[in-house]
Design a protein around this motif. Structure first.
Motif, PDB file in Angstrom:
ATOM      1  N   ARG A 156       0.816  -1.206   0.000  1.00 12.38           N
ATOM      2  CA  ARG A 156       0.000   0.000   0.000  1.00 12.38           C
ATOM      3  C   ARG A 156       0.852   1.259   0.000  1.00 12.38           C
ATOM      4  O   ARG A 156       0.338   2.367  -0.182  1.00 12.38           O
ATOM      5  CB  ARG A 156      -0.925   0.003   1.237  1.00 12.38           C
ATOM      6  CG  ARG A 156      -1.986  -1.090   1.215  1.00 12.38           C
ATOM      7  CD  ARG A 156      -3.102  -0.736   0.246  1.00 12.38           C
ATOM      8  NE  ARG A 156      -3.745   0.487   0.654  1.00 12.38           N
ATOM      9  CZ  ARG A 156      -4.706   0.556   1.569  1.00 12.38           C
ATOM     10  NH1 ARG A 156      -5.152  -0.530   2.136  1.00 12.38           N
ATOM     11  NH2 ARG A 156      -5.227   1.722   1.901  1.00 12.38           N
ATOM     12  N   ILE A 157       2.151   1.106   0.262  1.00  8.73           N
ATOM     13  CA  ILE A 157       3.016   2.287   0.340  1.00  8.73           C
ATOM     14  C   ILE A 157       3.168   2.909  -1.040  1.00  8.73           C
ATOM     15  O   ILE A 157       3.352   2.219  -2.035  1.00  8.73           O
ATOM     16  CB  ILE A 157       4.400   1.917   0.912  1.00  8.73           C
ATOM     17  CG1 ILE A 157       4.261   1.510   2.375  1.00  8.73           C
ATOM     18  CG2 ILE A 157       5.369   3.090   0.809  1.00  8.73           C
ATOM     19  CD1 ILE A 157       5.551   1.412   3.103  1.00  8.73           C
ATOM     20  N   SER A 158       3.085   4.225  -1.064  1.00 12.31           N
ATOM     21  CA  SER A 158       3.251   4.953  -2.311  1.00 12.31           C
ATOM     22  C   SER A 158       4.642   4.676  -2.886  1.00 12.31           C
ATOM     23  O   SER A 158       5.615   4.523  -2.143  1.00 12.31           O
ATOM     24  CB  SER A 158       3.044   6.445  -2.025  1.00 12.31           C
ATOM     25  OG  SER A 158       4.101   7.205  -2.508  1.00 12.31           O
ATOM     26  N   PRO A 159       4.748   4.577  -4.208  1.00 14.94           N
ATOM     27  CA  PRO A 159       6.022   4.164  -4.822  1.00 14.94           C
ATOM     28  C   PRO A 159       7.219   5.017  -4.379  1.00 14.94           C
ATOM     29  O   PRO A 159       8.331   4.506  -4.262  1.00 14.94           O
ATOM     30  CB  PRO A 159       5.770   4.332  -6.323  1.00 14.94           C
ATOM     31  CG  PRO A 159       4.293   4.404  -6.487  1.00 14.94           C
ATOM     32  CD  PRO A 159       3.698   4.826  -5.196  1.00 14.94           C
ATOM     33  N   HIS A 160       6.974   6.307  -4.096  1.00 16.58           N
ATOM     34  CA  HIS A 160       8.092   7.176  -3.691  1.00 16.58           C
ATOM     35  C   HIS A 160       8.811   6.668  -2.452  1.00 16.58           C
ATOM     36  O   HIS A 160       9.979   6.949  -2.250  1.00 16.58           O
ATOM     37  CB  HIS A 160       7.606   8.588  -3.337  1.00 16.58           C
ATOM     38  CG  HIS A 160       6.758   9.206  -4.382  1.00 16.58           C
ATOM     39  ND1 HIS A 160       7.062   9.125  -5.715  1.00 16.58           N
ATOM     40  CD2 HIS A 160       5.617   9.931  -4.301  1.00 16.58           C
ATOM     41  CE1 HIS A 160       6.125   9.780  -6.400  1.00 16.58           C
ATOM     42  NE2 HIS A 160       5.247  10.273  -5.580  1.00 16.58           N
TER      43      HIS A 160
END
Lengths: 477, 477
Positions: free
Chosen positions: B100-104
């Motif tokens: 779920r972590i944003s790619p950044h």
């Protein structure tokens, strides 16, 4: 001696750095137009002789001017002053960059601004009562850390926080809130607000992630999620807290204040907590639990935190020292699953690196003395006394007009206002008569605004409560 | 007396709050399963009589338990314990929220981490030399502000910064950098990093805004713009700084370090500055000028800031106290067009409200004494001496191998390495032999990595420079 070109250059050995002296006089002359574009410069040999410096000194000054673009070398004509016509635009039209601002920030309404009107009775929310705070001890802790600072100023420090402080916080939350965690799960940040921002950074994909927040709810949390590009779903709250069944199916992240719902004060019922966690597990949701003022209990032990009940590591628990100490400490924390800490750290570093080490170390030392716990214990009685006085006064003089909602913890209370009256009008009228308090419409974006008044317990003095409530009731009737 | 139901309830008048006592015993019994779902509770009258309390007390405890969802009322059977089977899920499967972590932030590589290897000669960048900092005076300023704190702890404070500090900073930048501005244009924030974040918040529309940054350039600025959703264009740098002609046409925002290009150290030529501003005016660009260490001059006066040359109010100038004071002060600032300040303030409030007032006031007082200016003057000579020693040593023992790039200001210097050798290999070899320094590849995302070494001047002691350079040259050959 005959001047070798239009301007006079002076060099004083006593002022050191000869290259710099030559460079700055030449560059000023060029920028001020005294040496025009195309003017040839004397050879380095000639200028060196005239100034009585080494030729290398002149060459270095020329080289620097050249790299700055002020001089150019032309085949045949040697070094000449460059064309710098484009440097200073003469017509100064001011850019209209306002249209470039992202829609989120085109408004500029600050939250919780100070009121210019004279306030006699101040029930502002979100501000702690610091009248009994042990400032002398705090100053000793901070001074000791500032004395040790010399040796520390070159430390980069870890974005997750100083290990000693993380250890103290993990002990603190497990004692005060039965939030069981180890120090490696603690992430220190700049207040609860930054906790929302970091969790938004980590988990919100702009335009994709759907976040449910309470309505009425905490506007500053909403702003953090909106700014991160979340699709926001405002879910209503009743006397048991967030109405879990009303969460739309597309939601995959939830922000909730279960201990002391902001701003309606009600605790989330145990049944709702269970339902929320069950839904989170079924739909693979992330839950942010904001426990902003749960240290202060009204009567009973508050219900267990969602973090305590969560068995899957979905709950990110947010706490702050703004309420149990004071706002200016600018320190909050997240209790997160351990795997998430390095990601939070990377995101935090790109925000503003970390909290000041000095404050972190002073806070760890302060907590170590046990004085924070004692302060909370003392303040608990103060807040409870204020709460009891408000409730007793209302029961005596405003029964049927104002009814306190149930609350188990926190430093503000909420009053249901009889539907005959308008909370917003009462709030405005009260302000005219020197009473600052809050009403439901400040915290609602949906049309179903609760007809409620909110009273913060931080700024009002105990002896002012009865006259304040008396005057408030006069404003209503 | 015959017990009226399965559990024993005790009430002690000396412990206060009778409602809370009854409530907590009942809720514990329910949660622990001692009172099962469906168990009827005694009537309030009966329990009140047994405990010798008022009936109202029991009713309040019951009401609280009911609102928590622990009790329910059934027609006919009165009040019974609710079903709470769903409360504690027995099978604890741990959620995999990593996806779920944003790619950044799926990577977790911190920038500029401390090295575990033993370092004898430390040329780390970005750290100020604090050996001569007047800590005693700083401590006096901060202690005085902490003594005045009691009266201030309830202040919300303005997100743009404390007025006295904004005034001192506007004087400071106009004196040290000829950046002319009034105090209303100064925005105080938590270091230069937060300045990037706030400007990104204001002006970057995710997926739309195109930001040009220098390559090689400052990775932490890049991270801030990437995290805000910008499309990034890495524009090469040469001996005159950012190659303005190489900026692609879609770019509408630029991040640049003109005084002391990070990390190559070259100043941006005046011709390039003019070209950049002209392009900005033509294409309606926003320019962020990061002047992170320009207070320290090597030789001549540095070239005027873009902010000074800008006639249209397009340049947002970023400064910091991390280099001219110390990192832990966590204070930077933006010089912005006045209209932008309220928008920055709103964005900042949603980030983390504001800088600590105590630090802001202490810094204003410290600047007022003139000691910051004197410290910078003293340190200028120290840094210049370190710089001169490095250059002299290199000229003596490494001519043709290492060549310092031109620099006019700053606290690190850059060395071009002869193409026969690899800067990255030298950097690794040097670390094995106790020398920490930097190389171009740390700051490049594009393939054209400059074969350069960067040496920070903060941590290395003057007397260590010659042996350090000697050993570095040994590593190369």
């Amino acid at each position: 001696m005959e001047p070798i070109f239009a301007i006079e250059i002076k060099v004083l050995r006593s002022r050191g750095n000869l290259v710099a002296q030559i460079h700055s006089q030449l560059s000023n002359a060029i920028l001020q137009g005294r040496l025009c574009s195309g003017t040839p410069l004397p050879s380095s040999r000639l200028l060196a002789a005239q100034l009585d410096v080494s030729r290398n000194t002149v060459l270095q000054a020329y080289a620097r001017l050249q790299s700055e673009g002020l001089l150019v070398t032309r085949e045949g004509s040697g070094t000449i002053v460059a064309s710098i016509d484009t440097l200073l635009p003469h017509i100064a039209t001011t850019a209209n960059l306002f249209t470039r601002i992202s829609p989120h920030w085109q408004h500029n309404k600050l939250f919780a601004q100070q009121i210019p009107a004279p306030i006699e009775f101040d029930f502002s929310m979100g501000i702690a009562d610091t009248s009994l705070f042990p400032f002398a001890l705090w100053r000793r802790c901070i001074s000791r850390q500032y004395r040790k600072m010399e040796t520390r100023t070159m430390e980069i420090g870890h974005p997750a926080g100083q290990p000693g402080l993380r250890k103290m916080i993990s002990g603190f939350v497990s004692q005060s809130r039965a939030v069981s965690c180890n120090p490696e799960q603690i992430f220190v940040c700049s207040g609860a607000q930054q906790a929302y921002v970091l969790l938004a950074q980590l988990f919100i994909k702009p335009g994709v992630t759907c976040v449910a927040i309470e309505s009425p709810g905490y506007p500053m949390a909403r702003r953090a999620f909106v700014a991160a590009g979340a699709r926001i779903f405002d879910v209503p709250v009743d006397g048991e807290g967030l109405i879990v069944d009303a969460i739309p199916p597309e939601v995959n992240m939830i922000f909730v204040t279960p201990t002391h719902q902001f701003p309606t004060s009600v605790p989330m019922s145990i049944a709702r907590r269970a339902a929320l966690l069950q839904m989170a597990n079924q739909r693979d949701m992330i839950v942010i639990e904001d426990d902003y003022d749960s240290e202060f209990r009204i009567g009973a032990q508050p219900i267990d935190a969602l973090q305590t009940l969560d068995s899957q590591g979905r709950v990110f628990y947010v706490g702050t020292f703004s309420k149990c100490m004071f706002f200016d400490i600018r320190t909050g924390f997240i209790v997160a699953p351990e795997w998430a800490i390095p990601h939070l750290a990377t995101a935090r570093q790109a925000q503003d690196w970390r909290n000041p080490l000095t404050t972190q170390l002073a806070l760890a030392e302060f907590m170590q003395t046990g004085e924070l716990r004692r302060h909370i214990f003392r303040m608990n009685r103060i807040y409870e006394q204020k709460y009891d006085t408000i409730v007793a006064t209302i029961n005596r003089i405003a029964k049927g007009i104002l009814t306190p909602t149930l609350m188990l913890a926190g430093v503000h209370l909420t009053l249901d206002l009889n539907q005959k009256y308008s909370a917003q009008k009462v709030c405005n009228d009260a302000l005219q008569r020197g009473i600052k308090l809050h009403c439901g419409s400040e915290f609602s974006v949906t049309p179903d605004i609760p007809n409620q008044l909110m009273l913060g317990l931080g700024r009002i003095a105990q002896h002012n409560i009865e006259p304040a409530i008396q005057r408030l009731v006069d404003c209503i009737r």
